[in-house]
Structures are given as structure tokens and as C-alpha cells.
Motif scaffolding. Structure first.
Motif, PDB file in Angstrom:
ATOM      1  N   LEU A 552       0.860  -1.198  -0.110  1.00  0.00           N
ATOM      2  CA  LEU A 552       0.015  -0.061   0.167  1.00  0.00           C
ATOM      3  C   LEU A 552       0.761   1.223   0.169  1.00  0.00           C
ATOM      4  N   VAL A 553       2.044   1.431   0.822  1.00  0.00           N
ATOM      5  CA  VAL A 553       2.702   2.632   0.973  1.00  0.00           C
ATOM      6  C   VAL A 553       3.400   2.729  -0.439  1.00  0.00           C
ATOM      7  N   GLN A 554       4.018   1.719  -0.852  1.00  0.00           N
ATOM      8  CA  GLN A 554       4.680   1.770  -2.259  1.00  0.00           C
ATOM      9  C   GLN A 554       3.916   2.229  -3.362  1.00  0.00           C
ATOM     10  N   MET A 555       2.747   1.861  -3.356  1.00  0.00           N
ATOM     11  CA  MET A 555       1.522   2.342  -4.374  1.00  0.00           C
ATOM     12  C   MET A 555       1.357   3.793  -4.040  1.00  0.00           C
ATOM     13  N   ALA A 556       1.022   4.159  -2.948  1.00  0.00           N
ATOM     14  CA  ALA A 556       0.780   5.587  -2.606  1.00  0.00           C
ATOM     15  C   ALA A 556       1.900   6.360  -2.844  1.00  0.00           C
ATOM     16  N   VAL A 557       3.254   5.919  -2.852  1.00  0.00           N
ATOM     17  CA  VAL A 557       4.288   6.833  -3.078  1.00  0.00           C
ATOM     18  C   VAL A 557       4.528   6.935  -4.621  1.00  0.00           C
ATOM     19  N   ARG A 558       4.293   5.862  -5.342  1.00  0.00           N
ATOM     20  CA  ARG A 558       4.773   5.904  -6.837  1.00  0.00           C
ATOM     21  C   ARG A 558       3.522   6.868  -7.586  1.00  0.00           C
ATOM     22  N   GLY A 559       2.186   6.604  -6.845  1.00  0.00           N
ATOM     23  CA  GLY A 559       1.418   7.266  -7.520  1.00  0.00           C
ATOM     24  C   GLY A 559       1.105   8.771  -7.057  1.00  0.00           C
ATOM     25  N   GLY A 560       1.872   9.035  -5.865  1.00  0.00           N
ATOM     26  CA  GLY A 560       1.832  10.278  -5.616  1.00  0.00           C
ATOM     27  C   GLY A 560       0.459  10.700  -4.671  1.00  0.00           C
ATOM     28  N   ALA A 561       0.024   9.558  -4.152  1.00  0.00           N
ATOM     29  CA  ALA A 561      -1.264   9.729  -3.364  1.00  0.00           C
ATOM     30  C   ALA A 561      -1.217   9.196  -2.157  1.00  0.00           C
ATOM     31  N   SER A 562      -0.184   9.892  -1.448  1.00  0.00           N
ATOM     32  CA  SER A 562      -0.137   9.501   0.138  1.00  0.00           C
ATOM     33  C   SER A 562      -1.452   9.820   0.912  1.00  0.00           C
ATOM     34  N   ASP A 563      -2.058  10.661   0.708  1.00  0.00           N
ATOM     35  CA  ASP A 563      -3.417  10.909   1.415  1.00  0.00           C
ATOM     36  C   ASP A 563      -4.329   9.826   1.148  1.00  0.00           C
ATOM     37  N   ALA A 564      -4.163   8.962   0.317  1.00  0.00           N
ATOM     38  CA  ALA A 564      -5.383   7.884  -0.257  1.00  0.00           C
ATOM     39  C   ALA A 564      -4.964   6.891   0.637  1.00  0.00           C
ATOM     40  N   LEU A 565      -4.017   6.843   1.477  1.00  0.00           N
ATOM     41  CA  LEU A 565      -3.786   5.572   2.354  1.00  0.00           C
ATOM     42  C   LEU A 565      -5.033   5.242   3.265  1.00  0.00           C
TER      43      LEU A 565
END
Length: 679
Positions: A552-565
Motif C-alpha cells: 500500500l505504501v509503495q503504491m501510494a508513493v509511486r502514484g503520488g497519493a499518500s493521502d489515499a492510504l
């Protein structure tokens, strides 16, 4: 009396104006690089060579010559300069030898302005190298020192400049050679020895600028004889002989009249050696430097440099300065020991050579002449070893004095468990930059311990080996495994204690429940995120949750969507302790563990295995990448750690809590209280 240096040895400098004199049997090119506190050369404008011979505080010769004289003025050196690397190279001209191994060993000497030699270094053992970093001038505790380096490069100037980190090294080297070929380097008529000596002596006595010098911000000498002096660093392990080369101290150049061939070479020394420990060297400046007061030109005191000071290194905070100072101590100990070992090896090889010569001559093989020759060879060997040991003892005394000052000043993250700083422990508000894993030492300096500090967050997982070869020395088979678990618990407790509350968590996987007693300090204090996971279901649950977190964190970081965690996702850093691996792990669990070891550190999940690699032999080569990705530590002193710089086998000692001490329980109680308040 002048000091005769061997490779890696250093010597204090008490004069602010010095000369570096190079003597060689063939014309060589001299140069120098000026580097900052981290060992970086700012660019081509930080390289002095015959095509651009003058930099603030230093001037090199304008042409190739068999003898050189480099002028250095520390008062005129910019405050940002912390290291001056002196180099020499063979010119790329027709008829010039292609490598240093084809000519006699050159010599680099440091002298005062009156020609009095301070220290000398014979560069022996060169072979295929055509460019060499000979000497290094560096700041140490506010004063300048010199070190014999001897780093050679078979790739010539290009390899040397590239090792300095200079962009476009090949282009720069080619430009230097072209400038030399076009005759851009000046040729200045040589002065006579008497004129030169009286001129420089008068200047040193009166304190006046030498003829043609720039102001204090300019070069120390603008007019100098065409003798170039650049030092080179031997690439062999053997040190130089203690006898100086006759006639190379205080000599003026024999060549260099008008029209003499010019050869240019720019060079620089390695930034602390090929290994990069990612630590800036301990140089004093990250705070605004105070105006420097010129040191009196008197010999250095017999008792060595000024008393050491804790935190006397570069850094924006005291923690950073102490970190850099500790690794500077590690570097100094490595170099001093390397110099001593090289000296001993050289003394042995020279004695064997002399004895072979005696035995090869029938006239001296027997009788009193043979006995006398053997005794003389053995005496020379003993003398060289004694000189090397005296130099090592001097360096060890200095490092021991520094350790006695630094150790009590270390913060909890760097301190041993018996350090009084733990008794006044308070939960920190900021994360540290590094943590102590244990101590390092070498056989020649057994009483001296250097803290083993690693940067945080951990870039590699850790593996505490519960099956070291000397396990048979323990009375019970499980004693070593229990000691390995104690090492893991002490390290986990340290990591928890040095992070702010809520920013670091620990989870434990203990499939068989065999480590319950060792984990008691963590479970009893209530500092674990959950009770130790046991059984196959417990192992699968912990690994599944951590694997999902990493995804989850990898996908959020790569997609620039840290707020979507997900709102309930714990994003604090985690340490997973795995006991008795691979028992209780199926193929899926092994795959997840490998995934966490590879991908976890980048997103805050760190791995700590307590295991015996032999137990995983049934998996064959499947787990080899996992073991190679981890840093191996041992629960007992072991010399398994080797630095790739000089190749020493360092003995590692784990950072265990002293027997009977309650400091661990007290610290964990405060951590638990802070975690409760945070939640």
C-alpha cells in the motif's frame, strides 16, 4: 629530526608556510587538488596543474621536471578547503617512461621555507601506475597535518581525477596534456642555491611576502624555480625504508631553464580511500569558522597535538559531529594499523632478501662473516619493526585519548548500555541520525574500541547468527541461541528508546515459542505492538499484514497519493524480529519474508533475523539472496566484518547490557509510559 613516513602514517605540521619537494629520476608533472570537508573537489577550478598553476594558498610548478617544489600557505588557504591532495604523473610525451615501475622510486618531502625537512616519504612498490597521489594535507582539530597516501592509478590522470569525483575527468586530463604539449606552462630560470636559500630565509624571518607573491588571498609564491614537487603514494603494501634517499632534501631543481619541456598534470587524492562510508571526514567547520590565528613556526610539541575535544568534526548538530568524529576515529585506526602491518611485512621481506644474498655467496655462507651479515640483517629488521610499532603506539595513544573524551559525550543512540547517559534517559522528541550496533577493534589495538554506528533508517536488514563456528565452546547447545536473542532484544530496545513515542514499533515472530524467556523484557514492559506471534497461523498473520503495508505504501508513493492510504494504516517504522528461522515457515512465508527484506526498508519495515544459516540448508540456494541482503552480526566477539578499504578483519562485539544491570528495564518502562500517553 625529520620523520620518515610509511604509507598511511600522518605527522603534525606547526608551520603555516611549507614546501613540498619531489625528487625523481625522470621528469614528472606535479599538481594538487583542493577539497572541502566532505572530500569533494569543487570542480576544475579546484585543481592546480602546470596549465593553471596557482590557486589560493598553493602554487605548483609550471613544467615537468625531475625535481619540484610546491609552495603551500595555510594562511591564504580558503576556509572551505579542508584537504589538499598532492599528486604526480608521468608526462605523455615521446620518450617518457609509461609507468613508474620502470624508474627508481621517487620521494616526497615536506620542508620549511629554509629547506629543513619536516617529514619524508619514499614511494616504493609502484608498478603499472602512471599517476599517483603522494601526500595529503588535511585539517585535524583545527590544525594541519600531513599524511603519506601512496594511491597509484594505472589509468593515469584520467583514473586519478575520476577517483576525485571530478566530472569530465578524461576531458580535463586531455586538456592538461594538450596544454603541456602546446608549451603553455611557463619556464622560469633557476636561481642558484645560495640566492634561493638566502631569499627564502629572509622572507621567513621578516614575515614579509616573498617576491612576486599575491596578497594573503592569493598564491603563496608567484615566482619560483621551475622545480616541481608533487608527492605520490605507493600502491604496494610495503612501506619505505627508514633511510632517506641521499641528496633529495633541500635540493634545487637541476632542470628548467627557458625552453624546457612543459608537462602538466592535474590530480587529486581519493576522498578518504576507495571505500565510501558516507560520512564526511572529521573536519572542523559546519559552524561559521572563527578567524584563524597563524600558528608560530616552531616545532610541534613532543607530546603530540592539542588535547582532543568531543564533537570536533563537521556537522550541523552535535549528534552529527559526534557521528562523523567516531567514523573519523575508525578511519584513523584503519590507516595506522595498515601502515604498521605494511612496515612489518616490508621489514620481513627485506631481511629475507638480505639473508638470501648472504646464503647465495659461498664466501659468506660460513664463518664469522656470514654470522655477522645475518645478525646485521636481523638487527635492521628489528629496528624497522620497532620504529613502526612506536609510530603505531603514538597513534593509538592519541586515539585512546580521543575515545576517552568522546565516549562519555555520546547520546543514548550511540552510547554503550553502561554509559551514565542512560540513567538520565528521557524519551526523545526527534529521531537520531544513527544507532550503535556494537564495537569494533583490531588485534594490534585490542583495548581500543570504536563504536560501530550505522545510519538510520536502516538500509539493510540485520541477521544475528545463532550458530557461529565456536558454538562448541558453550556448555549447552541452547546457550548461544539464547545469547543471540539477548543481543536482538538489546538492539530492539535501543531502537525503541531512541525514537519518539509512536514513531517506531517492534513485532516478534517466534513460531515455536522458544524465545519467550529472552523476549520477557519487551513483553513485560508492554512495548511490543502485539504479543509474539507463534505457530504457522501467527507467522502468516504478521507477514501478511506487513506485506500488505509495504504494498500500500509503495503504491501510494509511486502514484503520488499518500493521502489515499487507509486511515487505520500504521505508517510508523517497524522492526520485525524473526526467531528460529526457517522453522515454522512454509514456502509462502519464505517468499513474503524475502519480499520484506528487499522492499521493506524503503517504506519503513526493517528485518532482524535470529537464525543459524545452516538450518536453512534444506532450502538450497533459494534463500541465498536473503542472507546476502542482510548484515551479519554475532552474539559473541568475532572477526567476520571486513572493510573493503584496506581489507582489515575487524572484530565485532555486540552491544549487550552488563550482567545484573537494570538499565534496560528502566529505559523500557519509560518508553512504555511515553507510548501510553501518545496513544
Amino acid at each position: 629530526m625529520a620523520a620518515e613516513l610509511v604509507r598511511g602514517q600522518n605527522h603534525p605540521l606547526s608551520q603555516n608556510r611549507i614546501e613540498i619537494r619531489i625528487s625523481a629520476d625522470v621528469p614528472v608533472v606535479a599538481g594538487a587538488t583542493l577539497a572541502d570537508e566532505s572530500g569533494r573537489v569543487r570542480g576544475t577550478d579546484g585543481v592546480a596543474h602546470p596549465g593553471a598553476p596557482t590557486l589560493p594558498g598553493i602554487e605548483v610548478s609550471r613544467q615537468a621536471a625531475a625535481e619540484h617544489r610546491l609552495a603551500v600557505d595555510f594562511d591564504a588557504m580558503p576556509a572551505a578547503v579542508h584537504r589538499v591532495s598532492v599528486l604526480i604523473a608521468l608526462p605523455a610525451t615521446p620518450g617518457a617512461p609509461p609507468r613508474f615501475g620502470a624508474v627508481a622510486a621517487p620521494r616526497a618531502a615536506v620542508t620549511g621555507l629554509d629547506g629543513t625537512e619536516i617529514a619524508g616519504y619514499n614511494l616504493i612498490g609502484l608498478d603499472s601506475e602512471s599517476a599517483v597521489v603522494a601526500l595529503e594535507l588535511y585539517r585535524r582539530q583545527g590544525a594541519w597535518k600531513i599524511r603519506a597516501v601512496g594511491q597509484g592509478y594505472a589509468e593515469g590522470l584520467t583514473g586519478l581525477l575520476a577517483d576525485q569525483g571530478l566530472p569530465g575527468a578524461a576531458e580535463l586530463a586531455r586538456g592538461i596534456e594538450q596544454a603541456v604539449a602546446r608549451g603553455l606552462a611557463r619556464a622560469v630560470p633557476a636561481r642558484t642555491a645560495d640566492t634561493d636559500r638566502s631569499w627564502r630565509t629572509a622572507a621567513s624571518v621578516t614575515g614579509a611576502d616573498l617576491p612576486g607573491t599575491a596578497s594573503a588571498a592569493g598564491s603563496p609564491y608567484d615566482a619560483q624555480a621551475p622545480d616541481d614537487t608533487a608527492g605520490r603514494r605507493a600502491t604496494s603494501d610495503g612501506p619505505v625504508e627508514s633511510e632517506p634517499t641521499p641528496g633529495d632534501a633541500g635540493r634545487l631543481p637541476a632542470s628548467g631553464g627557458p625552453g624546457a619541456p612543459a608537462t602538466g598534470t592535474s590530480s587529486g587524492g581519493p576522498t578518504g580511500g576507495p571505500i565510501d562510508y558516507t560520512h564526511p571526514k572529521r573536519r572542523r567547520t559546519s559552524r561559521p569558522p572563527a578567524p584563524e590565528t597563524p600558528a608560530p613556526e616552531t616545532p610541534a610539541p613532543a607530546d603530540g597535538p592539542a588535547p582532543p575535544v568531543a564533537g570536533d568534526a563537521v556537522g550541523w548538530s552535535m549528534d552529527e559531529r559526534l557521528y562523523n568524529q567516531v567514523w573519523g576515529m575508525f578511519e584513523d585506526l584503519a590507516r595506522s594499523t595498515a601502515a604498521y602491518r605494511s612496515a612489518v611485512d616490508f621489514a620481513e621481506s627485506r631481511m629475507e632478501k638480505e639473508l638470501d644474498q648472504v646464503l647465495s655467496d659461498p664466501r659468506s655462507r660460513l664463518g664469522t662473516a656470514g654470522d655477522a651479515a645475518r645478525e646485521a640483517a636481523q638487527a635492521r629488521q628489528a629496528q624497522l619493526v620497532d620504529q613502526a610499532r612506536a609510530a603505531l603506539d603514538r597513534d593509538l595513544a592519541q586515539l585512546t585519548a580521543e575515545s576517552e573524551v568522546v565516549e562519555p559525550a555520546l547520546p543514548p543512540a550511540y552510547a554503550r548500555w553502561d554509559n551514565p547517559v542512560w540513567h538520565g534517559y528521557r524519551v526523545p522528541t526527534e529521531s537520531p541520525m544513527a544507532v550503535r550496533l556494537g564495537d569494533l577493534h583490531l588485534p594490534e589495538s585490542a583495548p581500543l574500541r570504536i563504536p560501530m554506528l550505522v545510519r538510520l533508517p536502516l538500509e539493510r536488514g540485520l541477521w544475528i547468527d545463532s550458530g557461529v563456528p565456536d558454538a562448541s565452546l558453550f556448555e549447552e547447545a541452547g546457550e548461544l541461541r539464547h545469547l543471540a536473542l539477548q543481543t536482538a532484544v538489546a538492539l530492539a530496545a535501543r531502537l525503541l528508546a531512541v525514537h519518539p513515542a509512536g514513531e517506531f514499533g517492534v513485532q516478534v515472530v517466534d513460531p515455536a515459542g522458544a524465545g519467550a524467556s529472552a523476549f520477557a523484557p519487551l513483553t513485560g514492559a508492554g512495548v511490543l505492538d502485539a504479543p509474539p506471534a507463534v505457530g504457522a497461523a501467527g507467522v502468516a498473520g504478521v507477514l501478511g499484514r506487513l506485506t500488505e503495508r509495504v504494498d500500500l505504501v509503495q503504491m501510494a508513493v509511486r502514484g503520488g497519493a499518500s493521502d489515499a492510504l487507509p486511515p487505520g494504516l500504521d505508517t510508523s517504522r517497524q522492526l520485525l524480529i524473526v526467531h528460529d528461522f526457517p522453522h515454522g515457515f512454509d514456502d509462502r512465508a519464505v517468499t513474503q519474508l524475502r519480499y520484506l527484506a528487499d522492499e521493506g526498508p524503503d517504506v519503513g519495515v526493517h528485518l532482524l533475523l535470529v537464525a543459524d544459516r545452516e538450518d536453512a540448508a534444506a532450502y538450497g540456494p533459494l534463500l541465498d539472496p536473503l542472507w546476502r541482503s542482510l548484515m551479519r552480526l554475532t552474539p559473541v566477539p568475532d572477526d567476520h566484518l571486513a572493510d573493503p578499504w584496506v581489507g582489515h578483519a575487524w572484530t565485532y562485539e555486540p552491544g549487550l547490557v552488563p550482567p545484573g544491570s537494570q538499565v534496560l528495564q528502566q529505559v523500557l518502562a519509560r518508553v512504555a509510559t511515553a507510548r501510553t500517553k501518545h496513544t
